[in-house]
Design an enzyme around this catalytic site. Sequence first.
Site, PDB file in Angstrom:
ATOM      1  N   HIS A  61     -19.241  -1.088  -2.869  1.00 40.97           N
ATOM      2  CA  HIS A  61     -18.271  -1.132  -3.961  1.00 40.97           C
ATOM      3  C   HIS A  61     -18.786  -1.932  -5.151  1.00 40.97           C
ATOM      4  O   HIS A  61     -18.482  -1.608  -6.288  1.00 40.97           O
ATOM      5  CB  HIS A  61     -16.926  -1.672  -3.458  1.00 40.97           C
ATOM      6  N   CYS A 144       7.518  18.528  -3.851  1.00 37.29           N
ATOM      7  CA  CYS A 144       8.655  18.501  -2.926  1.00 37.29           C
ATOM      8  C   CYS A 144       9.742  19.495  -3.316  1.00 37.29           C
ATOM      9  O   CYS A 144      10.724  19.653  -2.603  1.00 37.29           O
ATOM     10  CB  CYS A 144       9.239  17.091  -2.872  1.00 37.29           C
TER      11      CYS A 144
END
Length: 168
Positions: A61, A144
């Site tokens: 990272h 949704c």
Amino acid sequence: MNIVVGVTGSVAAYKAAELVSRLKDLGHAVFPVLTPEGEKFITQLTFDALLQKREQKAIAHIDYASNADLVVIAPASANTIGKIAGGIADNLLTSIIMAATCPKIIAPAMNTGMWDNPIVQANITKLKELGYHFVEAEDGTLACGLVGKGRLARLENILAKIDEVTNK
């Protein structure tokens, strides 16, 4: 530029593939980073194919953060926004965010109920105050089936924000 594109757990994750492809076509070096939740919606293999990578190199990272000219998270889930606002670095993407000193752009995507939650809005406000750039979520039909605010911004709006932030 070297651009890290973070992909979080959202049904809009498939749109990140087009963003990565467009940024590559614009001549940028693109480094997609998926959260564990993001990998449930799209795989690293998709990005490797788009970027014509033959092998994955393990890059810490800190390497991503040190070399990034820009970090773009699209889509950014409520969960990831909350982690960033709280300083939680429990996956590769949030660790890069914590270590990177370059500009950061967040393009949220979530259910309207989550978008309207005062905690989510407080996290967004906090991050804006800390200098994070946001591409506003849009109104429309969500995964949704509800209609409301929370859709990932159109690709053109994300690319325009990238231009705006990097051409200051």
